[in-house]
Design a protein around this motif. Structure first.
Motif, PDB file in Angstrom:
ATOM      1  N   ALA A 195      32.759  13.716 -18.195  1.00  0.00           N
ATOM      2  CA  ALA A 195      32.776  15.177 -18.170  1.00  0.00           C
ATOM      3  C   ALA A 195      31.972  15.756 -19.332  1.00  0.00           C
ATOM      4  O   ALA A 195      31.959  15.203 -20.427  1.00  0.00           O
ATOM      5  CB  ALA A 195      34.211  15.687 -18.235  1.00  0.00           C
ATOM      6  N   LEU A 202      31.655  19.367 -25.312  1.00  0.00           N
ATOM      7  CA  LEU A 202      31.741  19.967 -23.986  1.00  0.00           C
ATOM      8  C   LEU A 202      31.170  21.384 -23.980  1.00  0.00           C
ATOM      9  O   LEU A 202      31.447  22.180 -24.874  1.00  0.00           O
ATOM     10  CB  LEU A 202      33.202  20.030 -23.531  1.00  0.00           C
ATOM     11  CG  LEU A 202      33.955  18.702 -23.441  1.00  0.00           C
ATOM     12  CD1 LEU A 202      35.416  18.963 -23.151  1.00  0.00           C
ATOM     13  CD2 LEU A 202      33.346  17.798 -22.385  1.00  0.00           C
ATOM     14  N   LEU A 217      38.505  11.479 -17.305  1.00  0.00           N
ATOM     15  CA  LEU A 217      37.194  11.804 -16.742  1.00  0.00           C
ATOM     16  C   LEU A 217      36.147  11.655 -17.843  1.00  0.00           C
ATOM     17  O   LEU A 217      35.611  12.633 -18.359  1.00  0.00           O
ATOM     18  CB  LEU A 217      37.216  13.237 -16.197  1.00  0.00           C
ATOM     19  CG  LEU A 217      36.078  13.658 -15.262  1.00  0.00           C
ATOM     20  CD1 LEU A 217      36.077  12.825 -13.986  1.00  0.00           C
ATOM     21  CD2 LEU A 217      36.224  15.141 -14.912  1.00  0.00           C
TER      22      LEU A 217
END
Length: 511
Positions: free
Chosen positions: A116, A140, A113
């Motif tokens: 993300a 993240l 992904l």
């Protein structure tokens, strides 16, 4: 009575899956207790304290799944363990049927992904900080669902997040709404104009549900962890989250939820709010409230319900006044008087049995202001005829699921309190939403009926006062849950604050 266990090597399961497994196994015939957890040193200690540390469990390592069953007989225990194997196999088959290959590292997850920008981390506390640090270094944002993370690690992680321009929500962050996605224990609420920063999961849920009932929704809701506004952590993520909401065009008003921080941190939060240029409501439970000189658009309130109603009024440019009850006040006071008149001599105590820690804390504050001292596991040195217990505290979740998932500990307490001639009112919260039990009101209703009947046979009337935190869009359905608990004889009020006030009134407080 016998104990039996099994260990599955290198078979990690997240905490929510383990809590659900334990709950399902507890319903099996002859089963008294179940622990389902990973074999970390801390969990070995928990098993030892709860008397469930078998030889198999003691041999387990941190990456091994441990299941221990205490049952009436060996055959019952073995049947429960066989059922556990079936449930685990079914879960594995369900994963395989999707055709997806689950990543085993954060790096491989990012390869699957690549767009993300967010990681939700739910691993044992001993490894949680390392995983959060890895996610932050990968760019993240992090929601750290895990608890048992040290203050020192929390401070270091939040400094790293700030340096990288990222959010570190938690540790022990149970609820958030980001970009319209409900995360953790969350209710189904609409998108809207109100942004929240909360050091409380169930506090956030209460406010979000009351806003939804008032026709308004959430732009973003950032959980920061219960210690964020402490002196040790310094409000780092609260302040960063406020910056994010200030820059968010969809957020027209900001609500801050928590407990009173140190004076310096409180000043920083209010300075930040005044600098946003947006109206704001601050609910620091237990702090002084009101609008101070120069606060302008920042209003401080004393309850979670007041936070929601003040926010709604501010958006609508209406005058706001705190009200003890949102419905027909005269009718509520009549019902309180009728309930009080039905009590037997000596019935004076309110006992709160809570799943939500912040809801329990709010109830303590209201009961103390109206009815006198309150004893509680949230205040170990307190004393009083009234008592409020947070069943989500560590001492009640050793080897068993949180009460929002598993009602067993509260059901046991209801049965015990039915025999106490001093108890006038049982005060309860019932929390709905994603992650909560499938039918929490239905789980509690038989115990409430039985308790009221047991008291009646002894010539007493046992009142039950409750609030249901949820929306009609929740998987459980608000109206259906309210109907079930009312059918069991409970009086359901629209908020935890109103329920606490009604309970105090029934027990003799002047409202």
């Amino acid at each position: 009575m016998t104990r039996a266990g099994l260990v599955r090597k290198s078979a990690y399961q997240d905490s929510v899956a383990l809590l659900t497994l334990a709950r399902d196994l507890r319903t099996a015939a002859g089963v008294r207790e179940v622990a389902a957890l990973m074999g970390t040193p801390a969990n070995h200690d928990l098993l030892r304290q709860s008397g469930l540390l078998t030889a198999e469990a003691e041999s387990a390592g941190p990456n091994d799944l441990v299941i221990v069953v205490e049952a009436d007989s060996e055959s019952h225990a073995r049947a429960a363990l066989a059922r556990a194997e079936e449930l685990l196999a079914a879960r594995q088959q369900q994963r395989r049927s999707t055709g997806r290959v689950l990543p085993r590292t954060m790096e491989s997850a990012l390869r699957q992904l690549p767009g993300a920008n967010f990681a939700l981390i739910s691993v044992p506390g001993a490894w949680a900080a390392a995983e959060a640090r890895k996610a932050l270094r990968l760019g993240l944002h992090v929601m750290l669902f895990s608890d048992n993370v040290s203050v020192e690690d929390e401070v270091a992680l939040k400094r790293l997040a700030r340096d990288k321009g990222l959010l570190l929500m938690g540790p022990d962050c149970g609820t958030a709404y980001l970009g319209g996605a409900p995360l953790g224990f969350a209710n189904v609420v609409p998108r809207g104009r109100i942004g929240l920063v909360a050091a409380s999961g169930t506090g956030l849920q209460q406010v979000a549900c009351l806003l939804a009932a008032g026709g308004e929704g959430i732009s973003q809701a950032v959980g920061v962890g219960g210690r964020d506004m402490s002196r040790a952590v310094g409000g780092t993520m609260t302040l960063d989250a406020l910056d994010a909401l200030g820059a968010d065009a969809a957020t027209e008003l900001v609500v801050v939820i928590g407990k009173p921080p140190g004076p310096e941190i409180e000043r920083q939060v209010e300075d930040k709010l005044r600098g946003l240029g947006k109206p704001a409501v601050v609910a620091l439970l237990g702090a002084e409230h009101g609008v101070g000189p120069g606060e302008g658009k920042v209003r401080r309130v004393s309850t979670l319900e007041d936070a929601a109603t003040a926010a709604l009024s501010a958006l609508r440019r209406e005058t706001w006044t705190a009200r003890p009850f949102s419905r027909d006040g005269a009718a509520i006071h009549r019902r309180i008087a009728e309930a009080r008149a039905a009590l037997a001599p000596g019935q004076r105590a309110v006992h709160g049995l809570y799943a939500g820690g912040t809801l329990a804390y709010e109830a303590i504050l209201l009961l103390e202001s109206l009815a006198g001292p309150v004893a509680s596991n949230l205040r170990p040195h307190g004393d009083g005829i009234h008592r409020v217990i947070d069943f989500g505290a560590d001492e009640f979740t050793l080897g068993r699921a949180h009460p929002m998932i598993d009602p067993a500990s509260r059901i046991e307490a209801v049965a015990a309190l039915a025999k106490d001639p001093r108890v006038a009112v049982l005060l309860l919260d019932i929390v709905l939403g994603h992650g909560a039990a499938r039918d929490p009101a239905g789980d509690l209703a038989p115990a409430l009926r039985a308790a009221r009947e047991a008291a009646r046979r002894e010539g007493r009337t046992l009142h039950v006062v409750a609030s249901v935190i949820g929306t009609e869009g929740d998987p459980q359905g608000l109206a259906a849950q309210v109907a079930k608990v009312e059918d069991a004889g409970a009086w359901v009020l629209p908020s935890n604050a109103q329920a606490a006030r009604a309970a105090a009134g029934i027990a003799g407080a002047e409202l």
